[in-house]
Every structure is written in structure tokens, then in C-alpha cells.
Design a protein around this motif. Structure first.
Motif, PDB file in Angstrom:
ATOM      1  N   TYR A 172       0.863  -1.188   0.000  1.00 26.17           N
ATOM      2  CA  TYR A 172       0.000   0.000   0.000  1.00 26.17           C
ATOM      3  C   TYR A 172       0.890   1.226   0.000  1.00 26.17           C
ATOM      4  CZ  TYR A 172       0.971   0.594   4.982  1.00 26.17           C
ATOM      5  OH  TYR A 172       1.597   0.792   6.179  1.00 26.17           O
ATOM      6  N   TYR A 257      -8.149   1.603  10.397  1.00 24.37           N
ATOM      7  CA  TYR A 257      -7.597   0.955   9.205  1.00 24.37           C
ATOM      8  C   TYR A 257      -8.634   0.329   8.275  1.00 24.37           C
ATOM      9  CZ  TYR A 257      -7.873  -4.076  10.193  1.00 24.37           C
ATOM     10  OH  TYR A 257      -8.318  -5.352  10.389  1.00 24.37           O
ATOM     11  N   PHE A 263      -3.329   4.812   8.031  1.00 28.37           N
ATOM     12  CA  PHE A 263      -3.163   6.188   7.534  1.00 28.37           C
ATOM     13  C   PHE A 263      -2.420   6.996   8.615  1.00 28.37           C
ATOM     14  CE2 PHE A 263      -5.475  10.410   6.713  1.00 28.37           C
ATOM     15  CZ  PHE A 263      -4.599  10.794   5.727  1.00 28.37           C
TER      16      PHE A 263
ATOM     17  N   THR B 139      -3.119  12.113  -1.064  1.00 30.39           N
ATOM     18  CA  THR B 139      -3.963  11.392  -0.111  1.00 30.39           C
ATOM     19  C   THR B 139      -5.382  11.376  -0.636  1.00 30.39           C
ATOM     20  OG1 THR B 139      -2.637  12.165   1.755  1.00 30.39           O
ATOM     21  CG2 THR B 139      -4.855  11.384   2.247  1.00 30.39           C
ATOM     22  N   TYR B 172      -6.522   7.478   2.786  1.00 24.44           N
ATOM     23  CA  TYR B 172      -5.355   6.616   2.616  1.00 24.44           C
ATOM     24  C   TYR B 172      -4.443   7.255   1.586  1.00 24.44           C
ATOM     25  CZ  TYR B 172      -7.358   4.930  -1.765  1.00 24.44           C
ATOM     26  OH  TYR B 172      -7.859   4.864  -3.036  1.00 24.44           O
ATOM     27  N   GLY B 261      -5.715  -2.044   2.012  1.00 20.42           N
ATOM     28  CA  GLY B 261      -6.348  -1.038   1.162  1.00 20.42           C
ATOM     29  C   GLY B 261      -6.009  -1.198  -0.306  1.00 20.42           C
TER      30      GLY B 261
END
Lengths: 442, 442
Positions: A172, A257, A263, B139, B172, B261
Motif C-alpha cells: 500500500y 484501518y 493512515f 492522499t 489513505y 487497502g
């Protein structure tokens, strides 16, 4: 990726820099990692250096001394006089390899260049470092199956290892702006958490502060948007590796999350070691990838005989903690764990091939994290979350202090090295970071 | 954030650039959005411009014409002659506001500067654009509760809206390297997917290609690592907004997104519109935030009277699709949806305050996505995934063509504008992107 040893690897090589020859240094003449440094406390421009023993050779000085005469051109001269490694990374690994060969020749015992260079070296003890490169994008992977399984147990007891794990090198995107160099001290983050059995979240300093012991990977030459890097070529796009502490606030992470990933639990700070060790230097420490017979063969774009046979690296990874009291009492940092990068389920070349298979472009200086490197044994875990079994089992140090998570004033030290009989030790140096108290909340 | 109208907002203002006065343009003299442009097909350096009607004013020319004489200094001169907006963003919103006032005065009917500037304008039809800024970190948020709920239903039927949603402005990190400017055409990504009821994944071009209609937010002056931006100050750190198409491969996303994610499902391309509209220009279009009486009050760091009363923006967001056949037949793009940014559950200032509450540093030119902006009605959905109910209900266009997801050769067009009686229309222009066939797999 064909693993070949060349003359820069010869264990017989010795340097006129005496400290490079003692067998214990991380930086013998067979290593020659790149970094960005200047004299500590000075206002000098940062510049490109190579570590040799306990010294640093300034590559702009080496350039002017003519040691790259055989390979020099305007692009290389620009790269070696830059304030970051991006231009050198962008020239590709063939050039980096030629640079290392010139350095190897110039730093050997009896080298002609000794006379010109000997007075120009700077002691590492007198240097300070900057990030090796301007990091455009930072991607964090999750390559340790042992970490994924044990953390999975804590977050999802009924479903620890998700069905995609053995197929997809999970990764990620992370935060570039808060990546700092070894020595980084940062404030305990503040944020939202949801205490057990509560119905509204709490706001305040994070309580479950943790580290993650990772290997960091700097991308060299990138790829164009829409193209993919073939697994066979992947390591040609890797400039080198360092150590990475991916600090984590576990209580923030648990609450935030889902569904899009971590994040604020991660983006307040990440700390890396200053020296970038090339894969060329690590050639004697290649290993077969780490798989069980029952694990599925990866899809073709993630599979190659070279990766199966020699895709992994035998790099020891040590984590230590020093409390404020230890520091005040003159006690060194105490070991928390010792693991090895060879346990990684996914290799560096698999990370690169996967990252680009969809056409995503990597740029010189981009940074990949390996994910927390936990080994199969409990004491090889790469985070406190794992070592303390989710905060339930405190760690007791020899001076009687205990820790479940990181406390204000604590420093975390990570070291990495490759070592075996008949080959020179190739070390990464260390990455140190310290937790400061949270800022005051108005 | 105190929302004040000043002389640049006056509906009575008219420009000597005639096309700025027709009431239909996105770029009347009350807008004055910033962008980076050059003559299409030229080798000129990119430069800073402001849109006015169907023209562009080159700010380096305006600088030399003396229209910023009252406020000019070396830093501003540097910012207005740069090739990206980062230096201007870094000067802060007070400076950007002064620049807009000077531009407003110079572009008004009967302005003295008309004589000097009139011959220097460049038609937007003859321009090409670059990214407005070097984006350090990108972001992506998830601020539409309607999107989160309807997508949640598809991915997690039993658990659509997660318990953290009404407390945490979920976000994220995304990929900076693959962000492109309007006109971006990119190849269909290739990757792993897990077909329903299969036990091993499939490799090949993604089949469920989608767009996401988002508002993009450019950060102006940043904050130091370890500090937080108070919600009351948050908009002072926002340089302006544009449109963002966050392309998504839904089948890749479904297989890869747990537990960390979306990754390869998103990072192959993201496309933004070229003009950055300031919050100052949008002042007449402020609205109260969008909450139900039963929704919880946010925690204090996300709450402020100004945000409650005027934290949202009344910006219409339209998405259209043009197939290759439509293009060949001379048919314009057909509307897929019309929504509004005012439905967002979390506001721009809440995004900024949340992002930095843990000490994470934002830098000038950093980019935030709002997340897909779906409204409460089904036809206001900001993605095909929602409009087609997970790919089950095809959309039929007036020429008989149907779509479930995006096909090769399709273009997606997004437009945004604010409009009401008694105030000038403030538009965003458009963002267009096109899907090319996947690269061939060896």
C-alpha cells in the motif's frame, strides 16, 4: 537478475583505509554503500559519499581527482556532484556498478589514488546525513508471512492470513513527507482511538507506540507509465537497500484501518538508515526464496528460476531499545529481536514486478518498504505488538525496566548485516529514532 | 475560516476580455483560477497562467507589465515566473489573495493595463497544460457517506458502513507518479483477479474498469512535522480545488484490498483538471455541512462553528461518457450522473485538520482527493460500480450503446461548477481521460 561475483567481491581485497580491513566493520571495501552527507553542524551543501571503514569518501572530490576518468561524462559528473542520489539512481545500475569498480580500485591498498584522496576523507563520527534521495512515492509491502500471520491473529483472530496473501505481494502507499534520516526524533502522535467496549472514541496521545523493522529499497532507473518491469529485469531497477523503521501507533491503526488501510497510524514518521547498500555488494548473500512445499507457485509474472534459486537475501536484522534511564546510566541499547530478511515470503524482484504489472510507473528515488520482517520463531518478531503478544506480555530488561510499547524518551536502534565464512561482512550501519512526548493539546 | 466577500466577488464586475462576461463561461473575472500552460505542441517552458473567459493571461507577462507592482517582491516574482505553482502555493493564501485582487483590477473593463495585456492573451483552445504542481504526496479521502454506504453494500453486504465512518474522516495514501493532466490516455491495467467461485486467481487485463468523480484539493502553505493545523486555520492551508478522476479497476480492487487497502487497482492513472479554483472565488457558494440530526457531533478537533455553518461547497459535479462510436458519429459525451460536493459528510477543513492532527506534515503542492462524490439519490452516484449496481444493471445511451463498465476507446468527462441567482458562475472546466487497450502480454 543473474547473480555474478566480480572483482569487487574478492575477499582478498584490502583498503588503504585501515578501518575497512578489521573484519568487524560494516563497510569493508567490498561494500561501498552510497549516502548523502556533510560535516555535522556545518552549513555545507550535502553531497554524495561512499562509506569505507569508519570514513567517508566525498565523490565530488573523487571525481575531480580523476578516479572516474575511464567512465566519466557530463551526466555522471552531474550525478556525483548532486545533493541527492536521484541523478545517479537515474543513470541505471550498470553505471552504478562502474562507479563502484572505480571506487574499489581507488581505495585498494597500494592504489595510486591514495595520495590524492587520503587527506580528503571525513570521519563518519564527524558527519551528518540527509535522506539519500528525494522520495517521490513510498510504497510499503507486507512480505513477511510470519508477521502477517501473527498480526492477523491479533486483528482478526478467526481469519489471520487472508486468502490473497500467498498470491498477491500485498502493498500500500505510504507517506513520503515524514520520512526522516537516522537520528529522527518525533513527537508521540495524537489521534482518535476506540477503547475496548467504548461506544465513542477517545482523543489524545497514542498509547500503543510501536516500531516495525523493515528493509527499505531504493528504486534506480524507473519505468514509463503503462509499461511493466519484467521480473527478470526487476533488480536492474533497484539501486540498493537500507534499513527502515516504520513507526506505528497500534491503537490509532486498529480504529482507522478499515476499509482503506493504515493512515495516521503510520504517517507521522518513518526513519531510514543513511547508507544505501547495492545488490551487487550483497551478491555473496543470495538465497533461494522462502517457500513451503505446500505453498502455491506464484503466477508467471512473479516467477522466475533466478528468483526461486537466489531471489532472497541472507541479511540479519537486529532491533534494540534504549530507555532514557539506560542512556543516563550509560547502559547500551538492549536487544529486542534478531531476525533475517531471508524469511520474507516475497522477494525484492517480486515486489518490483508486482508494483508495475498494471503499468504503474516507478521513478528514480522511489522507496519501497519490505514490511515488518518477522521470522518463524517468536523471538524473531519485528515489532513489539508481536513480541508482547498484543501488549499482554511485558519485556523485562537486564536493568529491571519493562516495556510493552515504546515510552517517551525511548530510542529504537536497528542494525542489519550479512556475514558468513569466506565472504566479507556487508553491513547496513544502523538506524536510530527516538520518541518525544506528545505536543500539548490546547 | 471566516467567509467574507470582497470586491473580487462583485457580480457587477465585467472584464475587457469579452468572453468572460457571457454568463455561461466557467471563468468570469470573479473566478481567476491558476494553472500551468504553454502553447499546444510547442517546446516552450510551461508557465503560470490565469483563466479569463476563453483566454489565458500569462502571469510572467503580467508581472513584467507591472500589474503586481504594489505587492511585488523577489519571492513573488520567482513564484510567478516558475514552471509549477509550488512556489506560489508556498507563499500562502494571503499572497494568493493579493495576486487575485491585482488580476481582478487589471482585467476589469476600462483597466489601464488592458492596453499592455490585450495582445498577450493566449486562447485556451491553443493551449496545453501540465500538472499545476509537483505533487509530493497524494492522499485520497472517502468523504461521501452515500458512496461509502453503497460501495460498502457491494463489498460487505452485512456490514456496509463501518463503525468508524462517522468519527474518522477515512483516508489513505495514493500514488503521485501516475497522476496526469486532463487529456491523459492510459492503457487498461493488467493484474490478478479472483473470479467468483474460483480457487486460483486469473491474470490478464482488468475487466471492471471504473471512474470515480472526486474533487481534488491542492495544499498551499504546509505545516512542520510534529505540528497540527487547527480546524479554524485549515482553509488557510488550501490553495484551491480542481476535478479528479480516480480511475479504478474494481476486479483488481476486490481481490487485493484486504487488509491494507487499494493499491494496483488505483495507481495506474489518476487524472485532474488543469485549473485550480481558489476557495476565495467559491466564497458565495458556501453551505452548512451535511449531517443528519442523528449523526454524532465530531470530536472537538474536527468541529467548529464556521465549519458547521459554512464548511461545505455547493459545487455541481457532472460525469459524461463518450464511446469511440459516439466520437466517430459526432455525438457528444452522454451524461452518466449529476451530483454535488455539498453532500460530502466531511468538509475540506476537516480533511486538513484530521490529516495533520498526528503531526503529519503537508507540503505546498500536496494533493488531497475528496473520495467519490455520490449524492443521496441513485442517479447521483459518482462511479459506474454504483450506477450499475455492481455491474448488474447496464446503462443504455440514446444511440443504443450500453455500458456496465468502461470499455477500450471510451472517454470519461467530468465537469464542475457553482451557480446560483445573483452570483457569477464559478466553474472548474473539465477533466477528460481515455482508456486505451491493455498492452499485449508476452
Amino acid at each position: 537478475m543473474s547473480v555474478q561475483l566480480n572483482e569487487t567481491h574478492s575477499p582478498a581485497l584490502r583498503s588503504w583505509v585501515v578501518s575497512a580491513n578489521d573484519g568487524a566493520t560494516d563497510f569493508p571495501i567490498q561494500n561501498l554503500p552510497f549516502g548523502i552527507f556533510r560535516r555535522a553542524g556545518s552549513n555545507e551543501a550535502f553531497r554524495v559519499g561512499v562509506a569505507i571503514g569508519d570514513q567517508i569518501l566525498d565523490l565530488s572530490i573523487a571525481l575531480h581527482a580523476g578516479i572516474f576518468a575511464e567512465i566519466s561524462n557530463a551526466a555522471l559528473a552531474h550525478a556525483l556532484t548532486a545533493t541527492q542520489l536521484n541523478p545517479l539512481m537515474d543513470l541505471g545500475n550498470q553505471v552504478a556498478s562502474q562507479v563502484r569498480l572505480c571506487l574499489s580500485k581507488a581505495l585498494r591498498e597500494h592504489a595510486v589514488a591514495q595520495k590524492q584522496l587520503v587527506g580528503t576523507l571525513i570521519a563518519q563520527a564527524e558527519a551528518e546525513y540527509a535522506l539519500p534521495a528525494q522520495i517521490g512515492d513510498y510504497t510499503d509491502f507486507y512480505t513477511s508471512i510470519h508477521h502477517a500471520t501473527s498480526v492477523g491473529k491479533l486483528f482478526r483472530p478467526d481469519n489471520p492470513l487472508l486468502p490473497n496473501y500467498k498470491w498477491v505481494p500485498i502493498g500500500y502507499h505510504g507517506r513520503s513527507s515524514s520520512i526522516g534520516i537516522s537520528g529522527q526524533a518525533f513527537r508521540r502522535p495524537i489521534g482518535q482511538t476506540m477503547p475496548p467496549n467504548a461506544t465513542t472514541p477517545t482523543f489524545g496521545p497514542a498509547k500503543r507506540m510501536d516500531y516495525e523493522c523493515e528493509v527499505g529499497i531504493f528504486i534506480g532507473q524507473g519505468n514509463a507509465l503503462g509499461s511493466a518491469i519484467d521480473i527478470q529485469e526487476a533488480e536492474q531497477h533497484v539501486f540498493g537497500m537500507c534499513l527502515l523503521n516504520d513507526w506505528s501507533a497500534r491503537d490509532v491503526q486498529a480504529w482507522e484501518y478499515q476499509p482503506l488501510g493504515p493512515f495516521l497510524a503510520k504517517n507521522f514518521a518513518s526513519t531510514i538508515s543513511p547508507w544505501v547498500v547495492t545488490l551487487e555488494a550483497l551478491a555473496p548473500y543470495r538465497k533461494a526464496w522462502s517457500r513451503e512445499a505446500t505453498d502455491p507457485q506464484p503466477l508467471a509474472y512473479l516467477d522466475h528460476a533466478d528468483v526461486r534459486n537466489a531471489g532472497a537475501f541472507d541479511i540479519q536484522l537486529e532491533v534494540l531499545l534504549q530507555t532514557r534511564k539506560m542512556r543516563e546510566d550509560g547502559l547500551p541499547a538492549q536487544r529486542l529481536s534478531l531476525s533475517n530478511f531471508c524469511h520474507s515470503y516475497w522477494t525484492v524482484s517480486q515486489m518490483v514486478a508486482h508494483h508495475t504489472v498494471n503499468g504503474c510507473n516507478l521513478r528514480a528515488g522511489d522507496f519501497l518498504g519490505s514490511g515488518t520482517q518477522s521470522g518463524p520463531a517468536a523471538e524473531e518478531a519485528g515489532s513489539l505488538l508481536e513480541l508482547t503478544e498484543g501488549g499482554k506480555k511485558p519485556i523485562t530488561f537486564s536493568n529491571g525496566e519493562q516495556r510493552i510499547f515504546i515510552e517517551d524518551g525511548d530510542s529504537i536502534v536497528m542494525r542489519g548485516w550479512a556475514q558468513k565464512e569466506g565472504a566479507p561482512r556487508i553491513g547496513f550501519g544502523e538506524v536510530v529514532g527516538s520518541l518525544l512526548p506528545a505536543r500539548s493539546i490546547p
